[in-house]
Scaffold this motif. Structure first.
Motif, PDB file in Angstrom:
ATOM      1  N   PHE A 122      -0.638  -5.567 -18.077  1.00 59.73           N
ATOM      2  CA  PHE A 122      -1.346  -5.515 -19.352  1.00 59.73           C
ATOM      3  C   PHE A 122      -1.330  -4.095 -19.924  1.00 59.73           C
ATOM      4  O   PHE A 122      -1.099  -3.889 -21.125  1.00 59.73           O
ATOM      5  N   LEU A 177      -7.986  -7.216 -17.964  1.00 60.48           N
ATOM      6  CA  LEU A 177      -6.950  -7.861 -18.768  1.00 60.48           C
ATOM      7  C   LEU A 177      -7.306  -7.890 -20.249  1.00 60.48           C
ATOM      8  O   LEU A 177      -6.771  -8.709 -21.002  1.00 60.48           O
ATOM      9  N   MET A 214       0.444 -11.016 -25.851  1.00 60.47           N
ATOM     10  CA  MET A 214      -0.995 -10.854 -25.739  1.00 60.47           C
ATOM     11  C   MET A 214      -1.710 -11.669 -26.820  1.00 60.47           C
ATOM     12  O   MET A 214      -1.127 -12.047 -27.824  1.00 60.47           O
ATOM     13  N   LEU A 230      -4.674 -10.315 -22.157  1.00 64.91           N
ATOM     14  CA  LEU A 230      -3.513 -10.963 -21.541  1.00 64.91           C
ATOM     15  C   LEU A 230      -4.025 -12.046 -20.625  1.00 64.91           C
ATOM     16  O   LEU A 230      -4.739 -11.752 -19.651  1.00 64.91           O
TER      17      LEU A 230
END
Length: 237
Positions: A122, A177, A214, A230
């Protein structure tokens, strides 16, 4: 899972107890029968609440993402295939505690901005987006918040829906994330959605983030233009 295990053990134990007290060739004792039935009823009543909570609670599974997403942008593809990108120099702490910043993002001064605490994949995608925003569009970007502890997530949720709707472990921030980002202009953070320059930047940022697989918060019903995440396999939120 635990309530189901408890219930199964209870049912098995009740059945075994019934057979021990009342073998097929033995005449049941009414008093013993009443005692066993009362114990069974008490156990079922005790087990019912957690079972109902488990059955009725919606199971929140984060959808899996395609980690082999095709990146059409050649610049971003080259960045991700090259050497590891390095985070930009951090801004001074005072930049995150300015009055205009606090007005837009309450409690931001205590946020975690350590790139090392983000998921590596990420972080590299986000840094590639930062690179494109700077070189192609002329926007310098800053990480406002990356990893967020469960305790901080609950504090933000308690502050109200204008700060956060998600409680602990309902946000990708708890897994490293997700990130909240903004722009730097003349050495100051620009977060305001009323600023046309910033809004143009958010649109470009969202397009670049989506091009690397994303999710961009600007698409949500409660829009969060600076947020990207993500969605990794098997992560629960």
């Amino acid at each position: 899972m635990l309530p189901f295990i408890v219930a199964s053990v209870f049912v098995a134990a009740s059945g075994a107890g019934w057979l021990l007290l009342f073998p097929p060739k033995r005449k049941p004792n009414p008093r013993q029968r009443r005692m066993l039935l009362a114990a069974a009823a008490t156990g079922l009543l005790a087990a019912a609440p957690p079972l109902l909570v488990r059955l009725l609670r919606p199971r929140q599974m984060v959808p899996a993402f395609d980690d082999k997403v095709h990146i059409e942008d050649p610049q971003i593809a080259a960045l991700l295939q090259g050497e590891q990108l390095a985070p930009p120099p951090p801004l001074p702490p005072l930049a995150f505690s300015a009055a205009e910043v606090e007005l837009q993002r309450p409690m931001l001064a205590q946020a975690d901005r350590d790139w090392q605490r983000l998921d590596k994949d990420f972080a590299q995608r986000l840094l590639a987006v930062f690179n494109v925003m700077r070189e192609r569009h002329g926007y310098e970007m800053a990480l406002l918040e990356g990893y967020r502890s469960p305790e901080r997530q609950d504090r933000l949720a308690a502050a109200g829906s204008h700060v956060s709707n998600a409680r602990a472990f309902q946000s990708f921030h708890q897994y490293g994330l997700a990130a909240d980002c903004a722009f730097i202009r003349d050495g100051k953070l620009v977060i305001s959605e009323r600023d046309p320059w910033a809004m143009r930047g958010y649109q470009l940022y969202g397009e670049a983030a989506e091009s690397v697989g994303m999710v961009w918060g600007g698409r949500w019903s409660m829009m969060d233009f600076g947020h990207t995440e993500l969605r990794a396999r098997d992560t629960r939120a």
